[in-house]
Scaffold this motif. Structure first.
Motif, PDB file in Angstrom:
ATOM      1  N   ASN A  58      10.145  -6.051   4.543  1.00 12.87           N
ATOM      2  CA  ASN A  58       9.270  -4.943   4.925  1.00 12.87           C
ATOM      3  C   ASN A  58       7.895  -5.139   4.287  1.00 12.87           C
ATOM      4  O   ASN A  58       7.785  -5.104   3.056  1.00 12.87           O
ATOM      5  CB  ASN A  58       9.901  -3.631   4.449  1.00 12.87           C
ATOM      6  CG  ASN A  58       9.166  -2.405   4.930  1.00 12.87           C
ATOM      7  OD1 ASN A  58       7.974  -2.444   5.262  1.00 12.87           O
ATOM      8  ND2 ASN A  58       9.863  -1.283   4.957  1.00 12.87           N
ATOM      9  N   PRO A  59       6.844  -5.351   5.070  1.00 13.65           N
ATOM     10  CA  PRO A  59       5.509  -5.532   4.491  1.00 13.65           C
ATOM     11  C   PRO A  59       5.059  -4.352   3.635  1.00 13.65           C
ATOM     12  O   PRO A  59       4.356  -4.539   2.641  1.00 13.65           O
ATOM     13  CB  PRO A  59       4.615  -5.665   5.735  1.00 13.65           C
ATOM     14  CG  PRO A  59       5.516  -6.189   6.794  1.00 13.65           C
ATOM     15  CD  PRO A  59       6.841  -5.543   6.537  1.00 13.65           C
ATOM     16  N   ALA A  60       5.465  -3.142   4.005  1.00 19.79           N
ATOM     17  CA  ALA A  60       5.083  -1.965   3.220  1.00 19.79           C
ATOM     18  C   ALA A  60       5.684  -2.027   1.821  1.00 19.79           C
ATOM     19  O   ALA A  60       5.029  -1.692   0.828  1.00 19.79           O
ATOM     20  CB  ALA A  60       5.525  -0.684   3.934  1.00 19.79           C
ATOM     21  N   VAL A 102       3.800  -4.807  -0.213  1.00 22.95           N
ATOM     22  CA  VAL A 102       2.480  -4.341  -0.658  1.00 22.95           C
ATOM     23  C   VAL A 102       2.627  -3.307  -1.766  1.00 22.95           C
ATOM     24  O   VAL A 102       1.851  -3.302  -2.731  1.00 22.95           O
ATOM     25  CB  VAL A 102       1.691  -3.761   0.535  1.00 22.95           C
ATOM     26  CG1 VAL A 102       0.417  -3.071   0.059  1.00 22.95           C
ATOM     27  CG2 VAL A 102       1.355  -4.853   1.536  1.00 22.95           C
ATOM     28  N   VAL A 134       4.617 -11.329   3.943  1.00 22.86           N
ATOM     29  CA  VAL A 134       4.357 -10.502   5.123  1.00 22.86           C
ATOM     30  C   VAL A 134       4.445 -11.342   6.394  1.00 22.86           C
ATOM     31  O   VAL A 134       5.026 -10.911   7.400  1.00 22.86           O
ATOM     32  CB  VAL A 134       2.981  -9.820   5.016  1.00 22.86           C
ATOM     33  CG1 VAL A 134       2.613  -9.133   6.334  1.00 22.86           C
ATOM     34  CG2 VAL A 134       2.975  -8.806   3.870  1.00 22.86           C
ATOM     35  N   THR A 147       9.065   6.926   4.537  1.00 20.42           N
ATOM     36  CA  THR A 147       8.822   5.670   3.836  1.00 20.42           C
ATOM     37  C   THR A 147       8.588   5.931   2.357  1.00 20.42           C
ATOM     38  O   THR A 147       9.001   5.128   1.502  1.00 20.42           O
ATOM     39  CB  THR A 147       7.622   4.917   4.434  1.00 20.42           C
ATOM     40  OG1 THR A 147       7.733   4.873   5.846  1.00 20.42           O
ATOM     41  CG2 THR A 147       7.560   3.493   3.900  1.00 20.42           C
ATOM     42  N   ASN A 197       8.785   0.565   8.514  1.00 18.36           N
ATOM     43  CA  ASN A 197       8.615  -0.867   8.318  1.00 18.36           C
ATOM     44  C   ASN A 197       7.646  -1.410   9.376  1.00 18.36           C
ATOM     45  O   ASN A 197       7.999  -1.464  10.559  1.00 18.36           O
ATOM     46  CB  ASN A 197       9.973  -1.554   8.434  1.00 18.36           C
ATOM     47  CG  ASN A 197       9.931  -3.039   8.161  1.00 18.36           C
ATOM     48  OD1 ASN A 197       8.885  -3.674   8.209  1.00 18.36           O
ATOM     49  ND2 ASN A 197      11.088  -3.614   7.879  1.00 18.36           N
ATOM     50  N   PRO A 198       6.434  -1.805   8.983  1.00 15.51           N
ATOM     51  CA  PRO A 198       5.491  -2.352   9.962  1.00 15.51           C
ATOM     52  C   PRO A 198       6.042  -3.533  10.750  1.00 15.51           C
ATOM     53  O   PRO A 198       5.767  -3.669  11.948  1.00 15.51           O
ATOM     54  CB  PRO A 198       4.299  -2.774   9.095  1.00 15.51           C
ATOM     55  CG  PRO A 198       4.358  -1.855   7.910  1.00 15.51           C
ATOM     56  CD  PRO A 198       5.827  -1.673   7.640  1.00 15.51           C
ATOM     57  N   ILE A 258       1.917   0.960  11.217  1.00 14.91           N
ATOM     58  CA  ILE A 258       1.389   0.003  10.247  1.00 14.91           C
ATOM     59  C   ILE A 258       0.768   0.734   9.063  1.00 14.91           C
ATOM     60  O   ILE A 258       1.064   0.433   7.897  1.00 14.91           O
ATOM     61  CB  ILE A 258       0.339  -0.916  10.903  1.00 14.91           C
ATOM     62  CG1 ILE A 258       0.989  -1.758  12.011  1.00 14.91           C
ATOM     63  CG2 ILE A 258      -0.316  -1.825   9.863  1.00 14.91           C
ATOM     64  CD1 ILE A 258       0.007  -2.618  12.786  1.00 14.91           C
ATOM     65  N   THR A 263       2.862   1.942   5.174  1.00 10.82           N
ATOM     66  CA  THR A 263       2.234   1.260   4.030  1.00 10.82           C
ATOM     67  C   THR A 263       1.736   2.266   3.001  1.00 10.82           C
ATOM     68  O   THR A 263       1.987   2.114   1.794  1.00 10.82           O
ATOM     69  CB  THR A 263       1.061   0.383   4.514  1.00 10.82           C
ATOM     70  OG1 THR A 263       1.536  -0.549   5.487  1.00 10.82           O
ATOM     71  CG2 THR A 263       0.443  -0.369   3.347  1.00 10.82           C
TER      72      THR A 263
END
Length: 275
Positions: free
Chosen positions: A102-104, A107, A124, A169, A214-215, A235, A239
């Protein structure tokens, strides 16, 4: 990062226990040599690709199968699939890459200094690649009239979905921070805790926003299907929610318990950066 933290913690613990300094030094040297056996970074990236692939394939696959079989899977079944696949993949590769998927989350860990920023772009990219590959696989399997969009889109207003995605999130990252970055938690139950959180979020937020959190989960299907309407929500909101969730957990993390009690337990989620 996690290995160095564990080494430093054990070193301090030995000094506090009153053991001879040479024993503490030898133990530290031994652990330092063991830390050289850490997983190569490329293997971590591959683990993120595979983990995200199976996550999206199973989760989005349950959505597509449900649409193609007269709602046989059912919405509660879809929520259970998402929760189970997250739990299974955490237990499968959590000890290798930290099981972000998950990019979020990636980050958020970097923002709270529990993950190096220089590793964020490849992580990512690996997560988005895994999502695209899984979405492409599903489209190849269910082509023509069976091809349904398995991404996320607001069922109400964009603002409503934005707020809901932020909250769920935030909730997810708060739980992840508790079980993956705090040694006072029972780390071996991290997969169960995170998977259950995903299941709960999908159950009540899925009918409104799709419960992306999740982006990468939203990006993969959107790219494969060329469906980009309101994609920015999935997105930006997750995040921001993940970053805030991690920061808020840090606020309540501080404790007056002795160091030996805090560092006594461990977890397999070393890739997440435990303290």
């Amino acid at each position: 990062m996690a290995e160095n933290s564990a080494t430093n913690g054990n070193h301090v613990l030995n000094v506090e226990d009153g053991k001879p300094s040479h024993q503490s030094s030898s133990k530290t040297n031994q652990e330092s040599s063991n830390s050289c056996l850490c997983v190569p970074f490329m293997q971590k990236v591959i683990a993120e690709v595979l983990g995200t692939y199976f996550l999206i394939f199973a989760g989005c696959g349950s959505v597509v199968v449900n649409l193609n079989t007269d709602k046989t899977v059912s919405f509660p079944g879809i929520a259970i699939v998402w929760g189970l696949v997250v739990m299974v993949m955490i237990y499968s590769v959590g000890h290798i890459s930290g099981a972000h998927f998950n990019p979020a989350v990636t980050v958020a860990f970097a923002t709270t200094k529990r993950f190096p920023w220089k590793q964020v772009p490849p992580y990512v990219a690996a997560q988005v690649l895994g999502s695209i590959l899984a979405s492409g696989t599903l489209r190849l399997i269910f082509e023509n009239h069976q091809d349904h969009f398995a991404g996320t889109s607001p069922k109400g207003t964009p603002l409503q979905s934005f707020v809901i995605e932020f909250i769920i999130t935030f909730y997810l990252m708060f739980v992840v921070s508790g079980v993956a970055t705090d040694n006072r938690a029972i780390g071996e139950l991290a997969g169960l805790a995170v998977g259950s959180t995903v299941l709960l979020n999908v159950m009540f937020a899925g009918p409104i926003s799709g419960a992306s959190m999740n982006p990468a989960r939203s990006l993969g299907p959107a790219i494969v299907s060329s469906h980009y309407k309101d994609l920015w929500i999935y997105i930006v909101s997750p995040t921001l929610g993940a970053i805030c969730g991690a920061l808020v957990y840090n606020v309540i993390r501080f404790t007056d318990k002795p160091l030996r009690e805090i560092t006594k337990s461990g977890s397999f989620l070393k890739g997440a950066g435990r303290t």
